[in-house]
Design a protein around this motif. Sequence first.
Motif, short mmCIF file in Angstrom:
data_model
loop_
_atom_site.label_atom_id
_atom_site.label_comp_id
_atom_site.label_asym_id
_atom_site.label_seq_id
_atom_site.Cartn_x
_atom_site.Cartn_y
_atom_site.Cartn_z
N THR A 66 0.87 -1.17 0.00
CA THR A 66 0.00 0.00 0.00
C THR A 66 0.90 1.22 0.00
O THR A 66 1.86 1.29 0.79
CB THR A 66 -0.93 0.02 1.22
OG1 THR A 66 -1.90 -1.03 1.09
CG2 THR A 66 -1.67 1.35 1.32
N ARG A 67 0.62 2.17 -0.87
CA ARG A 67 1.49 3.34 -0.99
C ARG A 67 1.25 4.32 0.17
O ARG A 67 0.17 4.32 0.77
CB ARG A 67 1.29 4.00 -2.36
CG ARG A 67 1.74 3.07 -3.49
CD ARG A 67 1.56 3.67 -4.88
NE ARG A 67 2.08 2.74 -5.88
CZ ARG A 67 1.38 1.75 -6.42
NH1 ARG A 67 0.11 1.58 -6.06
NH2 ARG A 67 1.93 0.94 -7.30
N PRO A 68 2.23 5.17 0.47
CA PRO A 68 2.13 6.06 1.64
C PRO A 68 0.94 7.02 1.55
O PRO A 68 0.44 7.33 0.46
CB PRO A 68 3.46 6.83 1.61
CG PRO A 68 4.39 5.98 0.81
CD PRO A 68 3.53 5.29 -0.21
N THR A 69 0.51 7.49 2.71
CA THR A 69 -0.58 8.45 2.79
C THR A 69 -0.16 9.77 2.13
O THR A 69 1.00 10.18 2.20
CB THR A 69 -0.98 8.71 4.25
OG1 THR A 69 0.20 9.03 5.00
CG2 THR A 69 -1.61 7.48 4.86
N LEU A 70 -1.13 10.44 1.51
CA LEU A 70 -0.82 11.61 0.70
C LEU A 70 -0.32 12.78 1.53
O LEU A 70 0.59 13.51 1.11
CB LEU A 70 -2.06 12.01 -0.10
CG LEU A 70 -2.60 10.94 -1.06
CD1 LEU A 70 -3.83 11.44 -1.78
CD2 LEU A 70 -1.53 10.52 -2.06
N THR A 71 -0.91 13.00 2.71
CA THR A 71 -0.49 14.14 3.52
C THR A 71 0.95 14.01 3.98
O THR A 71 1.64 15.01 4.19
CB THR A 71 -1.42 14.31 4.73
OG1 THR A 71 -1.53 13.06 5.41
CG2 THR A 71 -2.81 14.75 4.28
N ASP A 72 1.43 12.78 4.16
CA ASP A 72 2.83 12.58 4.55
C ASP A 72 3.77 12.86 3.38
O ASP A 72 4.95 13.18 3.59
CB ASP A 72 3.05 11.16 5.05
CG ASP A 72 2.47 10.94 6.43
OD1 ASP A 72 2.36 11.92 7.18
OD2 ASP A 72 2.13 9.79 6.75
N LEU A 73 3.27 12.71 2.14
CA LEU A 73 4.11 12.94 0.96
C LEU A 73 4.17 14.41 0.55
O LEU A 73 5.13 14.84 -0.09
CB LEU A 73 3.58 12.12 -0.22
CG LEU A 73 3.65 10.59 -0.10
CD1 LEU A 73 2.93 9.95 -1.28
CD2 LEU A 73 5.09 10.12 -0.04
N ALA A 74 3.13 15.17 0.89
CA ALA A 74 3.04 16.56 0.43
C ALA A 74 4.18 17.40 1.00
O ALA A 74 4.41 17.41 2.21
CB ALA A 74 1.70 17.16 0.84
N PRO A 75 4.94 18.12 0.15
CA PRO A 75 6.07 18.93 0.65
C PRO A 75 5.60 19.98 1.67
O PRO A 75 4.69 20.77 1.38
CB PRO A 75 6.61 19.60 -0.61
CG PRO A 75 6.15 18.74 -1.74
CD PRO A 75 4.81 18.20 -1.32
N ALA A 76 6.19 19.95 2.84
CA ALA A 76 5.81 20.91 3.88
C ALA A 76 6.90 20.98 4.93
O ALA A 76 7.55 19.99 5.24
CB ALA A 76 4.48 20.51 4.54
N LEU A 77 7.12 22.19 5.46
CA LEU A 77 8.04 22.38 6.58
C LEU A 77 7.61 23.64 7.33
O LEU A 77 7.47 24.71 6.73
CB LEU A 77 9.48 22.54 6.09
CG LEU A 77 10.51 22.76 7.21
CD1 LEU A 77 10.69 21.48 8.02
CD2 LEU A 77 11.86 23.22 6.64
N SER A 78 7.38 23.48 8.63
CA SER A 78 7.03 24.63 9.46
C SER A 78 8.01 24.72 10.63
O SER A 78 8.36 23.72 11.25
CB SER A 78 5.59 24.50 9.99
OG SER A 78 5.43 23.31 10.73
N ILE A 79 8.46 25.94 10.89
CA ILE A 79 9.39 26.19 11.99
C ILE A 79 8.58 26.42 13.26
O ILE A 79 7.67 27.26 13.29
CB ILE A 79 10.27 27.42 11.70
CG1 ILE A 79 10.99 27.24 10.37
CG2 ILE A 79 11.25 27.63 12.84
CD1 ILE A 79 11.91 26.04 10.31
N ASN A 80 8.89 25.66 14.32
CA ASN A 80 8.11 25.75 15.55
C ASN A 80 8.78 26.62 16.61
O ASN A 80 8.16 27.52 17.16
CB ASN A 80 7.87 24.35 16.12
CG ASN A 80 7.05 23.49 15.18
OD1 ASN A 80 6.23 24.00 14.43
ND2 ASN A 80 7.27 22.18 15.22
N SER A 81 10.04 26.35 16.91
CA SER A 81 10.73 27.06 17.99
C SER A 81 12.12 27.46 17.53
O SER A 81 12.82 26.68 16.86
CB SER A 81 10.82 26.16 19.23
OG SER A 81 11.64 26.74 20.22
N THR A 82 12.51 28.68 17.87
CA THR A 82 13.85 29.15 17.51
C THR A 82 14.47 29.87 18.70
O THR A 82 14.13 31.02 19.00
CB THR A 82 13.80 30.09 16.29
OG1 THR A 82 12.85 31.14 16.54
CG2 THR A 82 13.41 29.34 15.04
N THR A 83 15.36 29.19 19.40
CA THR A 83 16.14 29.80 20.48
C THR A 83 17.59 29.38 20.30
O THR A 83 17.90 28.48 19.52
CB THR A 83 15.64 29.35 21.87
OG1 THR A 83 15.97 27.98 22.06
CG2 THR A 83 14.13 29.54 22.02
#
Length: 916
Positions: A672-689
């Motif tokens: 079974t091929r991977p779920t689509l939301t896991d394949l969609a290109p995305a990157l969000s920055i959460n914390s920066t210290t």
Amino acid sequence: MKFRVSIVTAAVAASLSMGAQANEQEKEMEVIQVSGIKGSLVKSMNNKRFAYNVVDTISAEDIGKFPDSNLAESLQRITGVSIDRSGGEGRFVSIRGMGPDFSSVTLNGREVASESQSRAFGFDTLASELVSNIDVNKTSTAEMLEGGIGGSIDIRTAQPFDFDGFYAAGSVEGVREQNRGEVTPQGSFLVTDRFMDDRLGLLASFTYQNREAQSFEVNNDGMIQRDIELYAHRRDVGPDDGWRKVIGVAEGLYSHQAIGRGVTQEDRQRVGGNVAVQFQATDDLILSGDYLYSKLDVDSVNNQAYNWFWATHSMDDVDGNNTVLRQTHADGYSGYAHLRFEKHRPSTTEVLGLNADWIISDRLSLEADFAWSEAENNNRGLDSRQTLEALNQPGIILDYTSGQVPSLIHVEPETTLPVNADLSDLQMRHMERNGDYTKAENNQIRFDFSYLVDGQYFHKVDFGAHYLSKSKQNVSYQTPAELIKMYQNSGVRPVATSAHATVRDYGNVFPANDLSAQFFELNESAMWNLANDPASLAMLSQDPEVKQALLALHNSNGGFTARATNDAYEIEEDVTSFYADTYFNGDISDMTWSVVAGLRYSKTEQTSNGTMQTIVGLDKPVEMSVNLVPRYEGFQAVAIDNDYDNWLPSLSANLNITDELILRAGASKTITRPTLTDLAPALSINSTTTDLRTAKGSNPMLSPFESTNFDLSLEYYYDEASMASVAYFRKSVDNFIVRTNSIENFDLEFGEQWSDFDVNRPVNGESATVDGIEANWIHTLENGFGVQINATFVDSNAELDNSNPDQVFALEGLSDTANAVVFYEKGPYQLRIAYNLRGEFLETQINPYAGEPIYVDDYEQIDISGSYEINENMSVYFEGINITESTVDKHGRFDNHFIYYGDYGARYALGVRASF
């Protein structure tokens, strides 16, 4: 297992005893002419009996008359099959404990595009009146399209050459939803005929369905494990001294985050139809074409009263699991919210197919097939959320020491119950429009050859090539985030009047003594008018620069209109496959055997398209601070390629111990091929210290899930419409996707010393084994009575350990199931009572609101149907769905972690059916 198995075990044992006394004469494959319940069972059993692999079939009792009005609800009667419901109607199907994403679904052998955001197919998009039979393949051959680790489902529609000549059938019925009390119409019609000396066949069908349902629901956003800060309040002191937090009084407690109670009114309208043509071009060539169209519109409005528990005043009951069962929310610090949610699902599905079936020679034949399908959910920001809230109100007590749902006890009901509340206390809080546009398209070409061989044991080889090109895109629409809480963040807000909110009291509809069903129902258009009123906008009390920017954004956006966001993706997949199935058979003593050995090669080329905002650097504006400020480039289009190939062997072996007793064994490898939301290109920055930088992203380079499967079954056909079977299956699945953290080095233009980020991404890594036993018994009597009993028991080494909150992987959707059907069919009368049970299962391991698991409790449903045949052309019928009005209940890590209660009520139908 939460339900007893003794009844099912006894039933199967009894069937074997009864079957041993059955007639042992040889049975040959025959064309079944009878209709009705028994005719449907005979057709289904013959298909199962003479198949090379393990398959279960549901056949229409007559044209346009499927056993259940919903396809998914018919499928749940099969061993090993369970369903998920939406709005009280079956939508998604799981096979043998694997979730809907692990089921491969085809229509007439063609993979169909789906309007859902996942890989799962929504069965509520197709009307059952268009379907003639459904095959559920639990073991695979090389010819079958890959993608279903759980199994594959093939839906078959009627074709002109299924009939000898002219035939017409139709039905009209009225449907009453018990909770809503409205009667709505449904109808279907099919006509077919043959021309040109029966060489040309034409068929057309049409169906219309309308449902107006209502549900009563209670929900909790999630369970929170936290150090609760108790608030103390003294009324006899001034406001500055009246509040204080008592920190650390209770540490690590589980508490309910919020309790909402509401009413949802849902309207479903389904319009569909198909046309088919078949032409006997020569004695050796049949040309076919068919087109199916289905349009499903689901519109719902949910009105809720809501309380958030953030300022606990006292805890009166804490159990051994550290769960707060009774708590009082601080008097004077309590808020009462009233919300209106509107959701829309305007979806369409279209399927076009062309087929040529050619007997090339006495040994060689070819079936060539081309198919196109498209599915669309055209919700471009049609959903909405509106909120009014009354703040600084008298307190409320949450009590979950007993009962199915928590009680909410108003400390001062004369002030806080909607019927007594002051409308001027209601202020505007949250105003939003949103929705997702989803579109999928499939193009498929198949060339399937069959060649007969004169070997002593080797008799046939099937081989061919398949090509499938598919794409699915999703675009999220939303009101700009700055506007959504614009009024919530203002010190002065617009207030409601009777034009904006009306009190509704639905009476005693919840199973708790102190849970009121009183709501302020919000007037949608009046609320939007209030939010966009210049006088309301002038109230905004934010900093002048902020206020000016909000007003400019509101003006340029056209108010609270939802706009396309950068949260968009498109996944493209091209799959090329080649396969061969070799067929062997022979005799051992008085027993016949058959073996199908096959191999499928599949090459997948995948492109994940999306938009991403790239971080280019980190600033440290305050030297003495640890906080860093990320700097970004604008959003850019991203396309990431991935490819992989898979060799998928399969083996099916059957031994006819007697003419009635069949032993089957199978082994295969599936993906079974991977779920689509896991394949969609995305990157969000959460914390920066300076100490820690974190981010969350996707992984377009994921590999497919891979499963090695083993099956063993014994089937006993002891009469024309009676049989018993037992089966064992085992699935060993690798490459399950879990989220893990790893250090990634970002290419920064400045702030390079902080370029290491702790990034959370989905990766392949976990494995799981699923074992199961299926038992099935069907017995019919000459007096017209019959019974069908089956059960499936599943187990896995990847179940969630509720005592371990750090567990990162568990198999979702795994549950036991059972069915019991009793029917009577003789002369003009037909009656059927069906019971279905799905045991408790893990719906999701991580609730996005709270990070805790959600379980769905045992669900039992009883349905009833019957008909009376007025004459050979006309009958009247009735149907009752969920006649005991079972409810959907969900809980968290422990049974007393309340999550959800849903009462969807019963549904009844009365109609007339005619055929000519």
